[in-house]
Design a protein around this motif. Structure first.
Motif, PDB file in Angstrom:
ATOM      1  N   LEU A 147       3.557   8.032  -6.128  1.00  0.00           N
ATOM      2  CA  LEU A 147       2.911   7.255  -4.811  1.00  0.00           C
ATOM      3  C   LEU A 147       4.189   6.690  -4.448  1.00  0.00           C
ATOM      4  N   GLN A 148       5.120   5.729  -5.572  1.00  0.00           N
ATOM      5  CA  GLN A 148       6.325   5.113  -4.709  1.00  0.00           C
ATOM      6  C   GLN A 148       7.341   6.020  -3.943  1.00  0.00           C
ATOM      7  N   ARG A 149       7.423   7.251  -5.138  1.00  0.00           N
ATOM      8  CA  ARG A 149       8.340   8.538  -4.769  1.00  0.00           C
ATOM      9  C   ARG A 149      10.084   7.265  -5.358  1.00  0.00           C
ATOM     10  N   LYS A 150       9.498   6.503  -5.873  1.00  0.00           N
ATOM     11  CA  LYS A 150      10.694   5.980  -6.899  1.00  0.00           C
ATOM     12  C   LYS A 150      10.977   7.168  -8.358  1.00  0.00           C
ATOM     13  N   LYS A 151      12.246   6.908  -8.886  1.00  0.00           N
ATOM     14  CA  LYS A 151      12.789   6.928 -10.347  1.00  0.00           C
ATOM     15  C   LYS A 151      12.863   8.693 -10.437  1.00  0.00           C
ATOM     16  N   GLY A 152      12.529   9.455  -9.474  1.00  0.00           N
ATOM     17  CA  GLY A 152      12.119  11.544  -9.030  1.00  0.00           C
ATOM     18  C   GLY A 152      10.511  11.021  -9.601  1.00  0.00           C
ATOM     19  N   ARG A 153       9.551  10.785  -9.120  1.00  0.00           N
ATOM     20  CA  ARG A 153       8.538  10.282  -9.683  1.00  0.00           C
ATOM     21  C   ARG A 153       7.859  10.975  -7.999  1.00  0.00           C
ATOM     22  N   CYS A 154       7.260  11.977  -7.609  1.00  0.00           N
ATOM     23  CA  CYS A 154       6.815  11.363  -6.752  1.00  0.00           C
ATOM     24  C   CYS A 154       5.642  13.276  -6.389  1.00  0.00           C
ATOM     25  N   ILE A 155       4.966  13.552  -5.521  1.00  0.00           N
ATOM     26  CA  ILE A 155       3.951  14.005  -4.932  1.00  0.00           C
ATOM     27  C   ILE A 155       5.320  14.802  -4.366  1.00  0.00           C
ATOM     28  N   ILE A 168       0.695  -1.241   0.007  1.00  0.00           N
ATOM     29  CA  ILE A 168       0.357   0.204   0.364  1.00  0.00           C
ATOM     30  C   ILE A 168       0.718   1.128   0.260  1.00  0.00           C
ATOM     31  N   PRO A 169       1.070   2.331  -1.204  1.00  0.00           N
ATOM     32  CA  PRO A 169       2.086   2.769  -1.465  1.00  0.00           C
ATOM     33  C   PRO A 169       1.561   4.546  -0.464  1.00  0.00           C
ATOM     34  N   ALA A 170       0.421   4.548  -0.303  1.00  0.00           N
ATOM     35  CA  ALA A 170      -0.578   5.234  -0.142  1.00  0.00           C
ATOM     36  C   ALA A 170      -1.726   5.397   1.319  1.00  0.00           C
ATOM     37  N   ILE A 171      -1.847   6.399   1.925  1.00  0.00           N
ATOM     38  CA  ILE A 171      -2.870   6.912   2.188  1.00  0.00           C
ATOM     39  C   ILE A 171      -3.919   8.211   1.433  1.00  0.00           C
ATOM     40  N   GLU A 172      -5.655   8.253   1.641  1.00  0.00           N
ATOM     41  CA  GLU A 172      -5.784   9.396   1.162  1.00  0.00           C
ATOM     42  C   GLU A 172      -6.503  10.273   2.568  1.00  0.00           C
ATOM     43  N   LEU A 173      -5.825  11.657   2.686  1.00  0.00           N
ATOM     44  CA  LEU A 173      -6.338  11.773   4.247  1.00  0.00           C
ATOM     45  C   LEU A 173      -7.713  12.336   4.005  1.00  0.00           C
ATOM     46  N   GLY A 174      -8.504  12.585   3.051  1.00  0.00           N
ATOM     47  CA  GLY A 174      -9.872  13.450   3.795  1.00  0.00           C
ATOM     48  C   GLY A 174      -9.506  14.764   3.810  1.00  0.00           C
ATOM     49  N   LEU A 175     -11.291  15.268   3.823  1.00  0.00           N
ATOM     50  CA  LEU A 175     -11.361  16.921   4.329  1.00  0.00           C
ATOM     51  C   LEU A 175     -10.675  17.127   5.966  1.00  0.00           C
ATOM     52  N   SER A 176     -11.172  16.382   6.570  1.00  0.00           N
ATOM     53  CA  SER A 176     -11.011  16.495   8.020  1.00  0.00           C
ATOM     54  C   SER A 176      -9.376  16.464   8.541  1.00  0.00           C
ATOM     55  N   ALA A 177      -8.202  16.194   7.618  1.00  0.00           N
ATOM     56  CA  ALA A 177      -7.124  15.673   8.389  1.00  0.00           C
ATOM     57  C   ALA A 177      -6.015  16.109   6.893  1.00  0.00           C
ATOM     58  N   ASP A 178      -5.294  17.030   7.718  1.00  0.00           N
ATOM     59  CA  ASP A 178      -3.807  17.661   6.892  1.00  0.00           C
ATOM     60  C   ASP A 178      -2.591  17.241   7.160  1.00  0.00           C
ATOM     61  N   THR A 179      -1.048  17.391   6.217  1.00  0.00           N
ATOM     62  CA  THR A 179      -0.092  16.077   6.527  1.00  0.00           C
ATOM     63  C   THR A 179       0.171  16.767   7.977  1.00  0.00           C
ATOM     64  N   HIS A 180      -0.233  17.327   8.596  1.00  0.00           N
ATOM     65  CA  HIS A 180       0.440  17.122  10.403  1.00  0.00           C
ATOM     66  C   HIS A 180      -0.555  16.623  11.134  1.00  0.00           C
ATOM     67  N   LEU A 181      -1.515  16.750  11.048  1.00  0.00           N
ATOM     68  CA  LEU A 181      -2.280  15.626  11.775  1.00  0.00           C
ATOM     69  C   LEU A 181      -1.922  13.618  12.019  1.00  0.00           C
ATOM     70  N   ALA A 182      -1.517  13.762   9.912  1.00  0.00           N
ATOM     71  CA  ALA A 182      -1.542  12.508   9.721  1.00  0.00           C
ATOM     72  C   ALA A 182      -0.113  11.798  10.061  1.00  0.00           C
TER      73      ALA A 182
END
Length: 392
Positions: free
Chosen positions: A243-251, A185-199
């Motif tokens: 999503l896997q952050r490989k080969k320079g690809r990323c969010i 599982i490479p990622a999770i979806e945060l949802g509208l009531s969460a952000d990076t700081h909380l997660a």
């Protein structure tokens, strides 16, 4: 490399023939309209349409492919007018062994795979034509099916109180997945009531990418949350690498609501009928009642094994934004005026200057837009199923 805008959780309200798919979504939210809205008004480059396992939607997809309006790509994904790219997906509601229910997003490279997934899922769902229906499978069983078919699975709106991985079912992944399964599982979806700081209060998420998606139930809600991704090309293979952050690809950026605007940010007491702080972990601080809907903030703190948020060095910035349609002073006419002048919502948000905006809509509305896109607007927190409010 190129940087693109992506919203990877968009529902289908109805098939192009008018048959319902997502019962709670707008009937205008069909495949063709989503493509038009996403490309010409929102300015997105990549969308995930997560009701694509419905046979009704599969028929629409096949029709668009047969007519040459869309084209399936050798690397996975579907292309529309050489400008917009689609990832075919499905939202599934599990039945976990502990009695909980969680929603998961499954993404597939090719139509043939999602058709096979639809046929398999039909054995465990009462009505496969409808979106997000209860499935008589656990998250582990769903993961194994999706993985065998060559797809990706991620927990959807992972922290909300109802039907989510952390908010409803589990305090940690080992309650359902092995370490090997969790790695798939490479990622999770945060949802509208969460952000990076909380997660990032949860240490077990240090290796996961975060997605900020709209979960759109109407055309106007598309891209109320979205992601900026760095890809070599736009297709499923590149999406997976990002999503896997490989080969320079990323969010590279997450753009989304301040969590306080979400419906489930604060805890809500059903007895007091208001959002409240909690005491003793799960009691209303005003009346002592345990009849509460625990908000995302309290739930994360409750299950976290540490008392602060720690983001890994590679974690991209999360930018708090308010959708243009929700900005004070931006009604339908004003928004259309802005779109006519600048092109798309992405161009308004990311490329227009304050002076340019002021010349078109006046200094007050231009100032509101600037505060909305930079996270500086005043907010009244939401909770208990009621969205927070933008105060200006």
């Amino acid at each position: 490399m190129q940087e693109i805008y992506a919203d990877l959780h968009i529902h289908i309200g109805s098939a192009c023939g008018g048959q319902p798919v997502k019962v709670t979504a707008s009937r205008k939210l069909n495949f063709q309209n989503i493509l038009q809205e996403s490309l010409y008004r929102k300015g997105l480059n990549l969308v995930g349409i997560i009701d694509s396992a419905s046979p009704l939607v599969i028929n629409d997809i096949e029709d668009l492919l047969d007519k040459g309006i869309m084209e399936e790509l050798p690397e996975g994904g579907v292309k529309y007018q050489d400008k917009l790219f689609i990832i075919l997906g499905s939202e599934i509601e599990s039945r976990e062994e502990n009695g909980g229910q969680a929603h998961y997003l499954a993404y597939f490279p090719f139509l043939s795979q999602i058709k096979e997934f639809s046929q398999l899922l039909g054995n465990y769902i009462t009505n496969i034509n409808l979106s997000s229906q209860a499935c008589r499978l656990t998250g582990r069983e769903i993961l194994n099916i999706v993985d065998e078919l060559g797809g990706l699975l991620i927990p959807a709106h992972a922290f909300t109180p109802h039907k989510s991985f952390y908010g409803r079912c589990f305090s940690g992944y080992r309650e359902v997945f092995s370490d090997e399964e969790w790695e798939k599982i490479p990622a999770i979806e945060l949802g509208l009531s969460a952000d990076t700081h909380l997660a990032d209060f949860l240490s077990e998420l240090a290796g996961k990418s975060f997605l900020s998606n709209s979960d759109a139930h109407s055309l106007g809600k598309i891209a109320r949350e979205y992601n900026k991704m760095r890809l070599e090309d736009i297709n499923f293979k590149e999406f997976k690498l990002a999503l896997q952050r490989k080969k320079g690809r990323c969010i590279t950026y997450n753009y989304g609501l301040d969590p306080r605007l979400g419906k489930y940010y604060s805890s809500y007491c059903l007895h007091c009928q208001k959002t409240v702080p909690l005491t003793g972990g799960e009691r209303c601080s005003l009346c002592g009642s345990q009849k509460i809907i625990m908000g995302v903030k309290d739930r994360i703190i409750n299950i976290s094994k540490r008392n602060k948020s720690i983001s890994p060095p590679w974690r991209p910035p999360y930018v708090h934004q308010i959708p243009l349609a929700d900005v004070p002073g931006v009604g339908k006419k004003t928004l259309n005026k802005l779109l006519k002048s600048f092109g798309t919502e992405m161009e308004i948000i990311h490329q227009s200057g304050v002076n340019e905006l002021s010349e078109l809509v006046g200094t007050r509305i231009a100032g509101n837009i600037d505060k909305a896109r930079s996270g500086k607007a005043s907010i009244e927190p939401g909770g208990g199923g009621v969205y927070g409010k933008v105060m200006g």
